[in-house]
Design a protein around this motif. Structure first.
Motif, PDB file in Angstrom:
ATOM      1  N   GLN A   1       2.627   1.820  -3.367  1.00 11.22           N
ATOM      2  CA  GLN A   1       1.733   2.438  -4.350  1.00 11.22           C
ATOM      3  C   GLN A   1       1.606   3.937  -4.108  1.00 11.22           C
ATOM      4  O   GLN A   1       1.585   4.729  -5.058  1.00 11.22           O
ATOM      5  N   LYS A   2       1.547   4.320  -2.832  1.00 13.76           N
ATOM      6  CA  LYS A   2       1.468   5.747  -2.504  1.00 13.76           C
ATOM      7  C   LYS A   2       2.737   6.476  -2.944  1.00 13.76           C
ATOM      8  O   LYS A   2       2.677   7.601  -3.455  1.00 13.76           O
TER       9      LYS A   2
ATOM     10  N   ALA B   1       5.069  10.256  -9.230  1.00 12.80           N
ATOM     11  CA  ALA B   1       4.518  10.655 -10.527  1.00 12.80           C
ATOM     12  C   ALA B   1       3.961  12.070 -10.464  1.00 12.80           C
ATOM     13  O   ALA B   1       4.196  12.890 -11.366  1.00 12.80           O
ATOM     14  N   ALA B   2       3.230  12.386  -9.394  1.00 14.91           N
ATOM     15  CA  ALA B   2       2.640  13.718  -9.255  1.00 14.91           C
ATOM     16  C   ALA B   2       3.710  14.783  -9.076  1.00 14.91           C
ATOM     17  O   ALA B   2       3.631  15.880  -9.645  1.00 14.91           O
ATOM     18  N   THR B   3       4.737  14.461  -8.289  1.00 10.00           N
ATOM     19  CA  THR B   3       5.806  15.432  -8.013  1.00 10.00           C
ATOM     20  C   THR B   3       6.626  15.721  -9.256  1.00 10.00           C
ATOM     21  O   THR B   3       6.871  16.880  -9.608  1.00 10.00           O
TER      22      THR B   3
ATOM     23  N   THR C   1       0.831  -1.214   0.000  1.00 13.30           N
ATOM     24  CA  THR C   1       0.000   0.000   0.000  1.00 13.30           C
ATOM     25  C   THR C   1       0.860   1.256   0.000  1.00 13.30           C
ATOM     26  O   THR C   1       0.622   2.204  -0.761  1.00 13.30           O
TER      27      THR C   1
ATOM     28  N   LEU D   1      10.623   6.806 -13.561  1.00 13.87           N
ATOM     29  CA  LEU D   1       9.836   7.508 -12.559  1.00 13.87           C
ATOM     30  C   LEU D   1      10.725   7.931 -11.396  1.00 13.87           C
ATOM     31  O   LEU D   1      11.431   7.120 -10.811  1.00 13.87           O
TER      32      LEU D   1
ATOM     33  N   GLU E   1       4.745   5.628  -5.424  1.00 12.58           N
ATOM     34  CA  GLU E   1       4.750   5.736  -6.882  1.00 12.58           C
ATOM     35  C   GLU E   1       3.824   6.844  -7.360  1.00 12.58           C
ATOM     36  O   GLU E   1       4.163   7.603  -8.273  1.00 12.58           O
ATOM     37  N   LYS E   2       2.648   6.956  -6.748  1.00 16.10           N
ATOM     38  CA  LYS E   2       1.716   8.017  -7.127  1.00 16.10           C
ATOM     39  C   LYS E   2       2.279   9.387  -6.785  1.00 16.10           C
ATOM     40  O   LYS E   2       2.159  10.340  -7.565  1.00 16.10           O
ATOM     41  N   LEU E   3       2.914   9.483  -5.613  1.00 12.57           N
ATOM     42  CA  LEU E   3       3.494  10.761  -5.193  1.00 12.57           C
ATOM     43  C   LEU E   3       4.674  11.146  -6.076  1.00 12.57           C
ATOM     44  O   LEU E   3       4.846  12.324  -6.434  1.00 12.57           O
TER      45      LEU E   3
END
Length: 319
Positions: free
Chosen positions: A41-42, A48-50, A38, A268, A44-46
C-alpha cells in the motif's frame, strides 16, 4: 530485475523490503502477509504521488525506460495476422522501421512503427530506433500501398530521431523524411499515430502527420532531444533538464497547445510496470479514433489533415 530510475529510489527501497519478506521462511514469527500488504500500500501511494508530479525531464527518462513496451509489443498484442513487409524497393531494408499488414479488431490495416529493440543485440540491430533513408522510403511505400487498397494506417512512434550519420545524409535523409511526411498528408485513408515513447524530430513526424495523433501519458514529443537542445543553446548537454522544461514536450503541454489530439493514460508507475494494460489502453484510444474517422472519404480526410497541420501555431481568433 526491475530497473529503477533515479527519482524512484524510495520506491525501490520499499519494493526491496517486500522482496526480502517474501524470501523469509513461512515459519517466521512475524506476520509476513500483513507486513507485505502494508508495504505494498505504501508503494502504491508513493508511486501515485511521484508520478503525479513528474517533471518534463523525469517524463523523458520514463519514456526511455528500457522495460517500456516498444512498437513490436504493440503490434504483437493489437494486430492479428500480422504480415511484415520489408525493403524500400530501392536500396535495402531498414530494421528501425517496422512495417506490415494485419487486422486491428477484425479490420484490415497497414502498420508502421519505429522499433528500438529490447536488449543490446536488438538495439544494435534496430539502430536504437533511428531510421536511415531506406526506412522512411519503406514507410512511404506502405503508405501508398494502404491508400491504393483503402487500408487505415496505424503508426507507433518511438525514436530519438532520424539517424544523423554520414551514410544516411549521403542517401538523402532529409528528402526521404519529407517524402514520408508528404505520403502521410496525401494518403486518402484514415491515419492514427500513437507516440508510445520518444517522439524525436523529423524522424517522428515522418510517421505522425496523421488525422489523429495520440500520446501515451508519459511519452515525450519534440523537435529535438533535451540533450541536443541544451548542446545548441547552452553548449552544455548537462543542461538537458532545463531544456526539457522549456521545450513543452510532455503530453499535457502538447495537448494544451493543440499539437496532439488525445492523451492515453498509463498504468500506475508508467507503462513499463504493466505493459499489457498500457497497450490495451492505447488500443481503446485507437479504436475510438478510427470510429471518429469512419465514413469520411479520401478527399475529405486529406483536406481536413491539411487544415489540421496548417492551423498549428496560429493565434486564436480574438473575441
Amino acid at each position: 530485475m526491475r530497473h529503477f530510475l533515479d527519482f524512484e529510489r524510495p520506491i525501490a527501497e520499499l519494493e526491496g523490503k517486500i522482496e526480502e519478506l517474501r524470501r523469509l521462511p513461512e515459519a517466521a514469527e512475524v506476520d509476513i502477509a500483513e507486513e507485505i500488504a502494508t508495504l505494498t500500500q505504501k508503494v502504491e501511494k508513493l508511486l501515485a504521488a511521484t508520478y503525479a508530479k513528474l517533471s518534463p525531464w523525469q517524463k523523458t527518462l520514463v519514456a526511455r525506460h528500457p522495460a517500456r513496451p516498444h512498437a513490436k509489443h504493440f503490434v504483437a498484442r493489437l494486430i492479428a495476422d500480422f504480415l511484415p513487409l520489408a525493403g524500400d524497393r530501392a536500396f535495402a531494408d531498414d530494421r528501425a522501421i517496422l512495417a506490415g499488414l494485419g487486422r486491428f479488431r477484425g479490420r484490415a490495416v497497414a502498420v508502421l512503427g519505429t522499433e528500438k529493440g529490447d536488449d543490446t543485440e536488438g538495439r544494435v540491430a534496430h539502430n536504437f530506433g533511428m531510421s536511415r533513408p531506406e526506412g522512411y522510403r519503406k514507410a512511404r511505400r506502405v503508405l501508398e500501398l494502404a491508400g491504393r487498397f483503402g487500408l487505415p494506417v496505424l503508426t507507433f512512434v518511438d525514436t530519438p530521431g532520424a539517424y544523423p550519420g554520414i551514410d544516411a545524409e549521403a542517401r538523402g535523409q532529409a528528402e526521404a523524411i519529407a517524402r514520408s511526411i508528404e505520403a502521410c498528408l496525401n494518403a486518402p485513408v484514415p491515419i492514427v499515430a500513437t507516440i508510445i515513447g520518444e517522439g524525436g524530430s523529423g524522424g517522428a513526424i515522418a510517421l505522425a502527420a496523421a488525422d489523429r495523433v495520440l500520446m501515451l501519458e508519459h511519452a515525450v514529443y519534440s523537435v529535438i532531444s533535451p540533450e541536443g537542445c541544451a548542446s545548441i543553446l547552452w553548449r552544455d548537454a548537462a543542461q538537458a533538464e532545463a531544456a526539457a522544461e522549456a521545450m513543452k514536450m510532455t503530453a499535457a503541454d502538447l495537448k494544451a497547445l493543440g499539437l496532439i489530439d488525445a492523451i492515453v493514460p498509463e498504468p500506475l508507475g508508467g507503462a513499463h510496470r504493466n505493459p499489457e494494460a498500457a497497450i490495451d489502453a492505447a488500443g481503446e484510444a485507437i479504436a475510438a479514433a478510427l470510429a471518429d474517422l469512419a465514413g469520411k472519404g479520401g478527399a475529405e480526410l486529406v483536406a481536413a489533415r491539411e487544415e489540421k497541420f496548417l492551423a498549428m501555431g496560429r493565434q486564436p481568433a480574438s473575441a
